[in-house]
Design an enzyme around this catalytic site. Structure first.
Site, PDB file in Angstrom:
ATOM      1  N   TYR A  24      -1.745  -1.228  10.670  1.00 54.53           N
ATOM      2  CA  TYR A  24      -1.693  -1.459   9.393  1.00 54.53           C
ATOM      3  C   TYR A  24      -0.394  -0.408   8.474  1.00 54.53           C
ATOM      4  O   TYR A  24       0.166  -1.642   7.468  1.00 54.53           O
ATOM      5  CB  TYR A  24      -2.921  -0.716   8.500  1.00 54.53           C
ATOM      6  CG  TYR A  24      -3.122  -1.323   7.253  1.00 54.53           C
ATOM      7  CD1 TYR A  24      -3.765  -1.732   6.995  1.00 54.53           C
ATOM      8  CD2 TYR A  24      -2.836   0.248   6.047  1.00 54.53           C
ATOM      9  CE1 TYR A  24      -4.280  -2.207   5.548  1.00 54.53           C
ATOM     10  CE2 TYR A  24      -3.089  -0.367   4.964  1.00 54.53           C
ATOM     11  CZ  TYR A  24      -3.564  -1.485   4.334  1.00 54.53           C
ATOM     12  OH  TYR A  24      -4.024  -1.405   3.008  1.00 54.53           O
TER      13      TYR A  24
ATOM     14  N   SER B  44       1.021  -0.767   0.326  1.00 59.16           N
ATOM     15  CA  SER B  44      -0.172  -0.060   0.210  1.00 59.16           C
ATOM     16  C   SER B  44       1.249   0.970   0.154  1.00 59.16           C
ATOM     17  O   SER B  44       1.999   1.476   0.528  1.00 59.16           O
ATOM     18  CB  SER B  44      -0.698   0.485   1.202  1.00 59.16           C
ATOM     19  OG  SER B  44      -1.468   1.570   1.211  1.00 59.16           O
TER      20      SER B  44
HETATM   21  N1  LIG Z   1      -8.997  -0.614  -0.520  1.00 58.04           N
HETATM   22  C1  LIG Z   1      -7.520   0.215  -0.880  1.00 58.04           C
HETATM   23  O1  LIG Z   1      -7.980   1.300  -0.362  1.00 58.04           O
HETATM   24  C2  LIG Z   1      -6.662  -0.424  -0.741  1.00 58.04           C
HETATM   25  C3  LIG Z   1      -5.441   0.558  -0.739  1.00 58.04           C
HETATM   26  C4  LIG Z   1      -3.835   0.382  -0.580  1.00 58.04           C
HETATM   27  C5  LIG Z   1      -3.650  -1.767  -0.718  1.00 58.04           C
HETATM   28  N2  LIG Z   1      -4.972  -2.409  -0.317  1.00 58.04           N
HETATM   29  C6  LIG Z   1      -4.502  -3.632  -0.202  1.00 58.04           C
HETATM   30  O2  LIG Z   1      -4.935  -4.815  -1.025  1.00 58.04           O
HETATM   31  C7  LIG Z   1      -5.132  -5.769  -0.546  1.00 58.04           C
HETATM   32  C8  LIG Z   1      -6.505  -6.085  -1.431  1.00 58.04           C
HETATM   33  O3  LIG Z   1      -7.914  -5.542  -0.403  1.00 58.04           O
HETATM   34  P1  LIG Z   1      -8.949  -4.447  -0.933  1.00 58.04           P
HETATM   35  O4  LIG Z   1      -9.558  -4.065  -1.483  1.00 58.04           O
HETATM   36  O5  LIG Z   1      -9.335  -5.682  -1.800  1.00 58.04           O
HETATM   37  O6  LIG Z   1      -9.431  -5.808   0.577  1.00 58.04           O
HETATM   38  P2  LIG Z   1     -10.906  -6.001   0.406  1.00 58.04           P
HETATM   39  O7  LIG Z   1     -12.078  -6.225   2.097  1.00 58.04           O
HETATM   40  O8  LIG Z   1     -11.724  -6.398  -0.673  1.00 58.04           O
HETATM   41  O9  LIG Z   1     -10.884  -8.391   0.941  1.00 58.04           O
HETATM   42  C9  LIG Z   1      -9.639  -8.509   1.549  1.00 58.04           C
HETATM   43  C10 LIG Z   1      -9.647 -10.250   1.378  1.00 58.04           C
HETATM   44  O10 LIG Z   1      -9.104 -10.554   2.294  1.00 58.04           O
HETATM   45  C11 LIG Z   1      -9.352 -11.969   3.041  1.00 58.04           C
HETATM   46  N3  LIG Z   1      -8.825 -12.203   3.607  1.00 58.04           N
HETATM   47  C12 LIG Z   1      -9.205 -11.883   5.265  1.00 58.04           C
HETATM   48  N4  LIG Z   1      -8.529 -11.789   6.039  1.00 58.04           N
HETATM   49  C13 LIG Z   1      -8.366 -13.534   6.009  1.00 58.04           C
HETATM   50  C14 LIG Z   1      -7.729 -14.388   6.625  1.00 58.04           C
HETATM   51  N5  LIG Z   1      -7.026 -13.553   7.569  1.00 58.04           N
HETATM   52  N6  LIG Z   1      -7.204 -15.626   5.964  1.00 58.04           N
HETATM   53  C15 LIG Z   1      -7.839 -15.318   4.522  1.00 58.04           C
HETATM   54  N7  LIG Z   1      -8.072 -14.037   3.742  1.00 58.04           N
HETATM   55  C16 LIG Z   1      -8.751 -12.993   4.886  1.00 58.04           C
HETATM   56  C17 LIG Z   1     -11.232 -11.515   2.378  1.00 58.04           C
HETATM   57  O11 LIG Z   1     -12.461 -12.563   3.140  1.00 58.04           O
HETATM   58  C18 LIG Z   1     -11.369 -10.256   1.497  1.00 58.04           C
HETATM   59  O12 LIG Z   1     -11.717 -11.502   0.647  1.00 58.04           O
HETATM   60  C19 LIG Z   1      -4.877  -5.820   0.905  1.00 58.04           C
HETATM   61  O13 LIG Z   1      -3.751  -6.167   1.439  1.00 58.04           O
HETATM   62  C20 LIG Z   1      -5.093  -4.158   0.929  1.00 58.04           C
HETATM   63  O14 LIG Z   1      -4.250  -4.120   1.889  1.00 58.04           O
HETATM   64  C21 LIG Z   1      -5.916  -1.592  -0.776  1.00 58.04           C
END
Ligand SMILES: NC(=O)c1ccc[n+]([C@@H]2O[C@H](COP(=O)([O-])OP(=O)(O)OC[C@H]3O[C@@H](n4cnc5c(N)ncnc54)[C@H](O)[C@@H]3O)[C@@H](O)[C@H]2O)c1
Length: 309
Positions: free
Chosen positions: A190, A177
């Site tokens: 985070y 991120s």
């Molecule tokens: N959404 C944002 O603004 C953003 C920005 C920068 C980086 N990210 C990163 O991108 C990645 C994906 O984010 P997203 O927005 O698609 O999130 P999301 O919440 O849509 O998806 C995350 C997925 O991870 C799964 N998960 C959570 N805990 C888990 C566990 N213990 N074991 C297995 N699976 C688990 C959830 O069930 C979910 O399906 C993450 O690492 C997030 O930190 C997101």
């Protein structure tokens, strides 16, 4: 004399590599050579929603075999169905796994090796966020955040990298991120976990270079906020300049980065500029710019993902 020659060679190499990097930055990725990944096995963690689901669909469309890992069984099965529906004949298998449990990760990884085979592209994507000020965040969430956002990367890489090294072919992708490059108020654990993921990727890349495994690549992804629901309620002060990103756009960029062996991907491009400024300016100046941009207020109205997708 020997050292002087070494320094000269190093300088020439740096100039050459810099020119190549500039060329790669200006030539549209679509015009750059892409590696052919059809038939490769791609494992996506956190495949049940957001970026994980979209990346699974994209790699299936490229002819890859998909291994889907998520703790949420029904969301993951939904992704499995969507992949099958979108790419007829796609080979896809969903596994329920809690990435915060190291033994479970190793056990399910063994199962994948037996049932599907070696993994060629490992995408460590699953992530969670608590979104509270540090002293209000329970220990259990500090631990869980580090376990899922960082430590799980250790266990999956230990499970799947050895086969990549043997073949000298593979790719490890860390979805970190922009919060892995800059500290943000309300995101302390985070940010710690994402800084760790960025550091892990960089060290892993250094080890691959040291081992001479030029066929195994790594990509670390550092996006700004994305409209997946994970950061529901978070705000930016100047949305016209720094707006929430569209998930399909982010996934396009990630897939392109993997296919063109890009080591680091920041989205939007302004993240590179802020990262550069962070490196050259005093902390007090960076804090003043951060205040203007409203970095410390982005999480004030955060509510996070609702239980349903
Ligand atoms: N959404 C944002 O603004 C953003 C920005 C920068 C980086 N990210 C990163 O991108 C990645 C994906 O984010 P997203 O927005 O698609 O999130 P999301 O919440 O849509 O998806 C995350 C997925 O991870 C799964 N998960 C959570 N805990 C888990 C566990 N213990 N074991 C297995 N699976 C688990 C959830 O069930 C979910 O399906 C993450 O690492 C997030 O930190 C997101």
């Amino acid at each position: 004399m020997h050292l002087a020659l070494e320094i000269l060679v190093c300088l020439l190499q740096c100039v050459w590599l810099w020119l190549v990097a500039i060329l790669k930055a200006v030539v549209p990725a679509s015009l750059q050579p892409h590696k052919d990944v059809s038939g490769w096995v791609v494992l996506v963690t956190g495949s049940g929603s957001g970026l994980g689901r979209l990346m699974s669909l994209r790699f299936a469309a490229l002819g890859c075999r998909l291994v889907l890992w998520d703790v949420n069984e029904s969301w993951n099965q939904e992704t499995e169905k969507l992949v099958q529906a979108a790419s007829s004949g796609a080979k896809v298998k969903a596994y329920t796994v809690d990435l915060s449990d190291r033994e479970q990760v190793y056990a399910v990884a063994d199962k994948v090796k037996q049932e599907v085979g070696d993994v060629d592209i490992l995408i460590n994507n699953a992530g969670i966020v608590t979104g509270t000020m540090f002293l209000e965040t329970p220990d259990s969430m500090n631990i869980k955040t580090m376990d899922i956002n960082c430590n799980a990367h250790f266990w999956t890489v230990k499970s799947f990298l050895p086969a990549m090294l043997k073949k000298n072919r593979g790719h490890v992708v860390s979805i970190a991120s922009a919060a892995g490059l800059f500290g943000v108020s309300g995101l302390s654990d985070y940010c710690a976990s994402k800084f760790a993921a960025v550091g892990f990727d960089e060290s892993l890349r250094a080890e691959l270079v040291k081992k001479g495994k030029t066929g195994v690549k790594t990509t670390v992804v550092c996006p700004f906020y994305i409209n997946t629901g994970m950061f529901e309620g978070a705000q930016t002060r100047f949305p016209a300049v720094l707006k929430f990103l569209d998930p399909p756009y982010v996934v396009d960029k990630i897939v392109e980065a993997v296919l063109t062996d890009q080591a680091m991907l920041c989205i939007p491009k302004s993240v590179y500029m802020f990262y550069f400024l962070r490196g050259i300016l005093p902390i007090s100046v960076n804090q003043t710019i951060g205040k203007l941009v409203g970095v410390s207020e982005t999480m004030d109205n955060f509510v996070g993902r609702s239980k349903s997708q």
